[in-house]
Design a protein around this motif. Sequence first.
Motif, PDB file in Angstrom:
ATOM      1  N   SER A   1       3.272 -15.621   8.014  1.00 46.42           N
ATOM      2  CA  SER A   1       2.136 -15.358   8.883  1.00 46.42           C
ATOM      3  C   SER A   1       2.191 -13.867   9.238  1.00 46.42           C
ATOM      4  CB  SER A   1       2.243 -16.222  10.143  1.00 46.42           C
ATOM      5  OG  SER A   1       1.152 -15.999  10.984  1.00 46.42           O
ATOM      6  N   ILE A   2       1.161 -13.133   8.841  1.00 54.37           N
ATOM      7  CA  ILE A   2       1.201 -11.675   9.011  1.00 54.37           C
ATOM      8  C   ILE A   2      -0.098 -11.153   9.606  1.00 54.37           C
ATOM      9  CG2 ILE A   2       2.843 -11.327   7.135  1.00 54.37           C
ATOM     10  CD1 ILE A   2       0.506 -10.569   5.346  1.00 54.37           C
ATOM     11  N   ARG A   3      -0.004  -9.975  10.198  1.00 54.87           N
ATOM     12  CA  ARG A   3      -1.174  -9.298  10.754  1.00 54.87           C
ATOM     13  C   ARG A   3      -1.900  -8.557   9.635  1.00 54.87           C
ATOM     14  NH1 ARG A   3      -2.830 -11.447  14.858  1.00 54.87           N
ATOM     15  NH2 ARG A   3      -3.972  -9.588  15.393  1.00 54.87           N
ATOM     16  N   LEU A   4      -3.151  -8.215   9.884  1.00 50.41           N
ATOM     17  CA  LEU A   4      -3.985  -7.549   8.898  1.00 50.41           C
ATOM     18  C   LEU A   4      -3.345  -6.241   8.398  1.00 50.41           C
ATOM     19  CD1 LEU A   4      -6.596  -7.302   7.273  1.00 50.41           C
ATOM     20  CD2 LEU A   4      -7.649  -6.247   9.291  1.00 50.41           C
ATOM     21  N   GLU A   5      -2.761  -5.457   9.295  1.00 52.91           N
ATOM     22  CA  GLU A   5      -2.170  -4.176   8.905  1.00 52.91           C
ATOM     23  C   GLU A   5      -1.048  -4.370   7.884  1.00 52.91           C
ATOM     24  OE1 GLU A   5      -2.247  -5.175  12.239  1.00 52.91           O
ATOM     25  OE2 GLU A   5      -4.146  -4.159  12.646  1.00 52.91           O
ATOM     26  N   LEU A   6      -0.223  -5.382   8.108  1.00 53.34           N
ATOM     27  CA  LEU A   6       0.867  -5.656   7.171  1.00 53.34           C
ATOM     28  C   LEU A   6       0.312  -6.177   5.851  1.00 53.34           C
ATOM     29  CD1 LEU A   6       3.855  -5.663   6.593  1.00 53.34           C
ATOM     30  CD2 LEU A   6       4.020  -7.884   7.703  1.00 53.34           C
ATOM     31  N   TYR A   7      -0.719  -7.012   5.910  1.00 48.63           N
ATOM     32  CA  TYR A   7      -1.355  -7.494   4.685  1.00 48.63           C
ATOM     33  C   TYR A   7      -1.902  -6.322   3.870  1.00 48.63           C
ATOM     34  CZ  TYR A   7      -4.326  -9.787   1.354  1.00 48.63           C
ATOM     35  OH  TYR A   7      -4.893 -10.188   0.176  1.00 48.63           O
ATOM     36  N   GLN A   8      -2.509  -5.364   4.553  1.00 45.82           N
ATOM     37  CA  GLN A   8      -3.062  -4.205   3.848  1.00 45.82           C
ATOM     38  C   GLN A   8      -1.954  -3.406   3.162  1.00 45.82           C
ATOM     39  OE1 GLN A   8      -5.219  -2.635   7.224  1.00 45.82           O
ATOM     40  NE2 GLN A   8      -7.159  -3.434   6.438  1.00 45.82           N
ATOM     41  N   ARG A   9      -0.797  -3.299   3.791  1.00 50.71           N
ATOM     42  CA  ARG A   9       0.332  -2.625   3.149  1.00 50.71           C
ATOM     43  C   ARG A   9       0.789  -3.409   1.913  1.00 50.71           C
ATOM     44  NH1 ARG A   9       6.566  -2.168   5.036  1.00 50.71           N
ATOM     45  NH2 ARG A   9       7.284  -1.413   3.014  1.00 50.71           N
ATOM     46  N   ILE A  10       0.911  -4.722   2.055  1.00 48.68           N
ATOM     47  CA  ILE A  10       1.320  -5.570   0.930  1.00 48.68           C
ATOM     48  C   ILE A  10       0.332  -5.416  -0.227  1.00 48.68           C
ATOM     49  CG2 ILE A  10       1.547  -7.985   0.185  1.00 48.68           C
ATOM     50  CD1 ILE A  10       2.670  -8.529   3.044  1.00 48.68           C
ATOM     51  N   GLU A  11      -0.933  -5.402   0.102  1.00 50.80           N
ATOM     52  CA  GLU A  11      -1.965  -5.252  -0.923  1.00 50.80           C
ATOM     53  C   GLU A  11      -1.914  -3.865  -1.560  1.00 50.80           C
ATOM     54  OE1 GLU A  11      -6.132  -5.328   0.407  1.00 50.80           O
ATOM     55  OE2 GLU A  11      -6.420  -6.856  -1.131  1.00 50.80           O
ATOM     56  N   ARG A  12      -1.777  -2.831  -0.741  1.00 44.14           N
ATOM     57  CA  ARG A  12      -1.752  -1.451  -1.227  1.00 44.14           C
ATOM     58  C   ARG A  12      -0.558  -1.215  -2.166  1.00 44.14           C
ATOM     59  NH1 ARG A  12      -1.987   0.477   3.388  1.00 44.14           N
ATOM     60  NH2 ARG A  12       0.210   0.833   3.791  1.00 44.14           N
ATOM     61  N   GLU A  13       0.606  -1.764  -1.807  1.00 47.00           N
ATOM     62  CA  GLU A  13       1.824  -1.569  -2.597  1.00 47.00           C
ATOM     63  C   GLU A  13       1.996  -2.633  -3.680  1.00 47.00           C
ATOM     64  OE1 GLU A  13       5.243  -0.978  -0.055  1.00 47.00           O
ATOM     65  OE2 GLU A  13       4.115   0.366   1.257  1.00 47.00           O
ATOM     66  N   LYS A  14       1.033  -3.546  -3.773  1.00 46.62           N
ATOM     67  CA  LYS A  14       1.056  -4.634  -4.762  1.00 46.62           C
ATOM     68  C   LYS A  14       2.353  -5.449  -4.688  1.00 46.62           C
ATOM     69  CE  LYS A  14      -2.176  -2.601  -8.072  1.00 46.62           C
ATOM     70  NZ  LYS A  14      -3.035  -2.026  -7.158  1.00 46.62           N
ATOM     71  N   LEU A  15       2.747  -5.764  -3.455  1.00 46.23           N
ATOM     72  CA  LEU A  15       3.937  -6.574  -3.227  1.00 46.23           C
ATOM     73  C   LEU A  15       3.597  -8.046  -3.415  1.00 46.23           C
ATOM     74  CD1 LEU A  15       5.163  -4.735  -0.016  1.00 46.23           C
ATOM     75  CD2 LEU A  15       5.918  -4.345  -2.378  1.00 46.23           C
ATOM     76  N   PHE A  16       4.587  -8.869  -3.663  1.00 44.61           N
ATOM     77  CA  PHE A  16       4.422 -10.318  -3.828  1.00 44.61           C
ATOM     78  C   PHE A  16       3.448 -10.678  -4.943  1.00 44.61           C
ATOM     79  CE2 PHE A  16       5.206 -10.039   0.886  1.00 44.61           C
ATOM     80  CZ  PHE A  16       6.532 -10.372   0.807  1.00 44.61           C
ATOM     81  N   ASN A  17       3.213  -9.762  -5.844  1.00 44.74           N
ATOM     82  CA  ASN A  17       2.307 -10.023  -6.961  1.00 44.74           C
ATOM     83  C   ASN A  17       0.894 -10.369  -6.476  1.00 44.74           C
ATOM     84  OD1 ASN A  17       2.062  -9.879  -9.718  1.00 44.74           O
ATOM     85  ND2 ASN A  17       2.341 -12.060 -10.017  1.00 44.74           N
TER      86      ASN A  17
END
Length: 109
Positions: free
Chosen positions: A47-63
Amino acid sequence: MSNNVENFPFEQELTLNNSSNPLTIYTTSLSLIKQNDKIIECRLTHSIRLELYQRIEREKLFNLKTEVRAPMNGGNFLPERDIQIETTLQPDLIPSFFIRKSFHRTRNC
């Protein structure tokens, strides 16, 4: 052969150190998929906040690449709500995850 799924609450933060900028992510549940009493897959729900999701998306983490993730219906994420993502550990990483987390169900790894 049939698979057996065991679900556990797993409410804690995990810190992932795959880069120079570690990622701390709140994990809400753990699912173990077993076949013949051996763990063959481990799924974690976060369960994550939008800001962390945007980082995950930007860095292409977790595929979470656009071309492989499920399509989003209904528009944008609401910034005030948590986002849930489910990750799956690669089978060869499952034993080391349980050793590091000292999870009490490691006997079958």
